[in-house]
Design an enzyme around this catalytic site. Structure first.
Site, PDB file in Angstrom:
ATOM      1  N   SER A 139      42.026  20.705   4.667  1.00 65.90           N
ATOM      2  CA  SER A 139      42.426  20.655   6.078  1.00 65.90           C
ATOM      3  C   SER A 139      42.409  22.044   6.699  1.00 65.90           C
ATOM      4  O   SER A 139      42.665  23.053   6.014  1.00 65.90           O
ATOM      5  CB  SER A 139      43.847  20.090   6.169  1.00 65.90           C
ATOM      6  OG  SER A 139      44.392  20.353   7.437  1.00 65.90           O
ATOM      7  N   TYR A 164      52.485  20.088   4.092  1.00 59.66           N
ATOM      8  CA  TYR A 164      51.173  19.423   4.121  1.00 59.66           C
ATOM      9  C   TYR A 164      50.076  20.439   3.784  1.00 59.66           C
ATOM     10  O   TYR A 164      49.226  20.208   2.914  1.00 59.66           O
ATOM     11  CB  TYR A 164      50.941  18.802   5.502  1.00 59.66           C
ATOM     12  CG  TYR A 164      49.528  18.313   5.727  1.00 59.66           C
ATOM     13  CD1 TYR A 164      49.016  17.261   4.974  1.00 59.66           C
ATOM     14  CD2 TYR A 164      48.701  18.903   6.682  1.00 59.66           C
ATOM     15  CE1 TYR A 164      47.710  16.808   5.168  1.00 59.66           C
ATOM     16  CE2 TYR A 164      47.405  18.456   6.887  1.00 59.66           C
ATOM     17  CZ  TYR A 164      46.909  17.414   6.124  1.00 59.66           C
ATOM     18  OH  TYR A 164      45.627  16.976   6.322  1.00 59.66           O
TER      19      TYR A 164
HETATM   20  N1  LIG Z   1      42.006  13.174  10.758  1.00 56.12           N
HETATM   21  C1  LIG Z   1      42.126  14.494  10.787  1.00 56.12           C
HETATM   22  O1  LIG Z   1      42.126  15.109  11.861  1.00 56.12           O
HETATM   23  C2  LIG Z   1      42.252  15.287   9.514  1.00 56.12           C
HETATM   24  C3  LIG Z   1      42.311  16.696   9.614  1.00 56.12           C
HETATM   25  C4  LIG Z   1      42.426  17.429   8.450  1.00 56.12           C
HETATM   26  C5  LIG Z   1      42.440  16.807   7.221  1.00 56.12           C
HETATM   27  N2  LIG Z   1      42.399  15.450   7.155  1.00 56.12           N
HETATM   28  C6  LIG Z   1      42.444  14.826   5.821  1.00 56.12           C
HETATM   29  O2  LIG Z   1      41.380  13.899   5.727  1.00 56.12           O
HETATM   30  C7  LIG Z   1      41.755  12.789   4.933  1.00 56.12           C
HETATM   31  C8  LIG Z   1      41.557  11.496   5.701  1.00 56.12           C
HETATM   32  O3  LIG Z   1      42.324  11.580   6.892  1.00 56.12           O
HETATM   33  P1  LIG Z   1      42.464  10.379   7.898  1.00 56.12           P
HETATM   34  O4  LIG Z   1      42.618  10.959   9.245  1.00 56.12           O
HETATM   35  O5  LIG Z   1      41.406   9.385   7.634  1.00 56.12           O
HETATM   36  O6  LIG Z   1      43.894   9.826   7.445  1.00 56.12           O
HETATM   37  P2  LIG Z   1      44.404   8.325   7.273  1.00 56.12           P
HETATM   38  O7  LIG Z   1      45.884   8.434   7.089  1.00 56.12           O
HETATM   39  O8  LIG Z   1      43.899   7.464   8.358  1.00 56.12           O
HETATM   40  O9  LIG Z   1      43.722   7.881   5.916  1.00 56.12           O
HETATM   41  C9  LIG Z   1      44.276   8.103   4.659  1.00 56.12           C
HETATM   42  C10 LIG Z   1      44.352   6.760   3.946  1.00 56.12           C
HETATM   43  O10 LIG Z   1      44.832   7.006   2.637  1.00 56.12           O
HETATM   44  C11 LIG Z   1      45.736   5.988   2.283  1.00 56.12           C
HETATM   45  N3  LIG Z   1      46.649   6.553   1.299  1.00 56.12           N
HETATM   46  C12 LIG Z   1      47.600   7.500   1.496  1.00 56.12           C
HETATM   47  N4  LIG Z   1      48.233   7.766   0.347  1.00 56.12           N
HETATM   48  C13 LIG Z   1      47.650   6.988  -0.591  1.00 56.12           C
HETATM   49  C14 LIG Z   1      47.863   6.818  -1.975  1.00 56.12           C
HETATM   50  N5  LIG Z   1      48.819   7.487  -2.616  1.00 56.12           N
HETATM   51  N6  LIG Z   1      47.094   5.935  -2.646  1.00 56.12           N
HETATM   52  C15 LIG Z   1      46.119   5.225  -1.999  1.00 56.12           C
HETATM   53  N7  LIG Z   1      45.893   5.337  -0.688  1.00 56.12           N
HETATM   54  C16 LIG Z   1      46.646   6.216   0.001  1.00 56.12           C
HETATM   55  C17 LIG Z   1      46.424   5.566   3.565  1.00 56.12           C
HETATM   56  O11 LIG Z   1      46.873   4.234   3.529  1.00 56.12           O
HETATM   57  C18 LIG Z   1      45.327   5.782   4.601  1.00 56.12           C
HETATM   58  O12 LIG Z   1      44.666   4.562   4.901  1.00 56.12           O
HETATM   59  C19 LIG Z   1      43.202  13.042   4.525  1.00 56.12           C
HETATM   60  O13 LIG Z   1      43.189  13.652   3.258  1.00 56.12           O
HETATM   61  C20 LIG Z   1      43.698  14.018   5.557  1.00 56.12           C
HETATM   62  O14 LIG Z   1      44.748  14.823   5.053  1.00 56.12           O
HETATM   63  C21 LIG Z   1      42.289  14.669   8.269  1.00 56.12           C
END
Ligand SMILES: NC(=O)c1ccc[n+]([C@@H]2O[C@H](COP(=O)([O-])OP(=O)(O)OC[C@H]3O[C@@H](n4cnc5c(N)ncnc54)[C@H](O)[C@@H]3O)[C@@H](O)[C@H]2O)c1
Length: 353
Positions: A139, A164
């Site tokens: 991130s 985080y």
């Molecule tokens: N969306 C953004 O702007 C952004 C920015 C920086 C980093 N990220 C990272 O990208 C990745 C995806 O982000 P996103 O926006 O799609 O988030 P999101 O929360 O929509 O997707 C993450 C998914 O992982 C699942 N999950 C969480 N913990 C879990 C576990 N222990 N076991 C199984 N499933 C689990 C959740 O149910 C969720 O559906 C994440 O790692 C997030 O930290 C996202």
């Protein structure tokens, strides 16, 4: 290599019902022959209805039965072990995590479990069931209070300002160690504020939509003096696909041991938007797409507030490494991306009464 030229692979996508994970799975189903296994625990950090809707989108995209959804938790080491043994994954894309900066103040344990224990379980499986490439989500928050912009992969990221961010930086360190010890080609991607249809309701643009629709007042943090690098979800997916196809090479170091085949890249638009300009575009597009009525009194529905703990005022990516190594830079203009979000939002929640 073009996506459509690749041979059939078996890919594990964790967080498959999540925002980025679902769009990645859809792309793999639509443009490759890959067999895709999607894992997600469907937790209720935000409306699980949106996760169900994303899974419905995937069922529709899966024309020839190449997608399997497994409801399960990264912390369930035995389940992961079974999946890796059964499917012998070539590629693993770890997107499951407890996301969000503010929630890490409220529920820190969720971050330790999913992001540290869960990621450790993924690494252990990659150690015992060798994969061609592990791609995982990091991130932009690893840059902490970095005042030098744009944020470059060469910058020091030893001072996270939220739990985080600390877990995401830890993922990069853990991947580096496992890569060195067990020759696992691994690439971490530092995403910068991803947005789009079916996005995450905990993110500012989504909350703005919801609040304005019910006539509430939106809070604009740091008195509006914020710049963010908003990246459209399709651009992120394109970046992930290009990276997946090009794992780092495993080489032998002077000590006779493999050198860590571990890399980290920024994926961001690279062209930051002023938060107030972003809000102005969002408002205009919302009226044009019928999410909000004509003549909505926006000024009466917004208030400028100070910074929140753990937030940083300006984040934007230096994307030159991604461009150099994968010939790719996210392109989608903010207005196009927000319009796609608005169209989806109106379809999902309906026109305003
Ligand atoms: N969306 C953004 O702007 C952004 C920015 C920086 C980093 N990220 C990272 O990208 C990745 C995806 O982000 P996103 O926006 O799609 O988030 P999101 O929360 O929509 O997707 C993450 C998914 O992982 C699942 N999950 C969480 N913990 C879990 C576990 N222990 N076991 C199984 N499933 C689990 C959740 O149910 C969720 O559906 C994440 O790692 C997030 O930290 C996202």
């Amino acid at each position: 290599m073009k996506l459509e030229q690749r041979k059939k692979r078996t890919v594990l996508v964790t967080g498959a019902a999540g925002f980025i994970g679902a769009f990645l799975c859809r792309r793999l189903l639509e443009t490759t022959d890959d067999i895709v296994v999607g894992l997600d625990n469907l937790n209720n950090y935000y409306d699980p209805g949106i996760k169900e809707a994303r899974l419905a989108m995937l069922r529709e995209a899966d024309r020839d039965g190449r997608f399997t959804f497994v409801r399960g938790d990264l912390c369930d080491a035995a389940l992961l072990e079974r999946l890796f043994a059964e499917h012998e994954f070539e590629m693993v894309v770890n997107l499951a995590a407890q996301a969000g900066v503010r929630y890490s103040i409220e529920n820190p344990k969720a971050y330790i479990e999913s992001n540290l224990v869960g990621f450790f379980n993924v690494l252990e499986c990659c150690r015992h069931h060798p994969v061609k490439h592990l791609v995982y989500a990091s991130s932009s928050s690893v840059y902490g209070g970095n005042e030098k912009v744009p944020f470059s992969e060469a910058d020091n990221v030893d001072s996270p300002v939220s739990l985080y961010a600390a877990t995401k930086k830890s993922n990069e360190l853990m991947a580096n160690a496992y890569s060195k010890l067990y020759s696992i080609p691994a690439t971490g991607l530092r995403f910068f504020t991803v947005y789009g249809p079916m996005g995450r309701p905990d993110m500012a643009y989504f909350k703005f939509a919801k609040t304005l629709r019910v006539g509430g007042t939106i809070k604009i943090y740091n008195m509006g003096n914020c710049k963010r690098d908003f990246t459209y979800v399709d651009d992120i997916v394109e970046g992930i696909c290009r990276v997946m196809d090009n794992p780092p090479e495993v080489t032998t170091g002077a000590d006779g041991l493999p050198t860590p085949a571990a890399r980290v890249y920024n994926i961001g638009h690279g062209d930051p938007n002023d938060l107030l300009d972003f809000v102005a575009t969002l408002q205009r597009v919302f009226v044009e797409e019928g999410v909000l009525p004509e003549g909505y009194a926006f000024e009466a529905h917004r208030v400028l507030v100070p910074m929140q703990p753990g937030d940083v005022p300006v984040t934007y990516a230096d994307t030159s490494a991604l461009q150099r190594d994968f010939d790719y830079k996210p392109q989608t203009p903010l207005e196009d991306g927000l319009r796609a979000f608005a169209k989806w939002y109106r379809g999902y929640y309906g026109a305003i009464a």
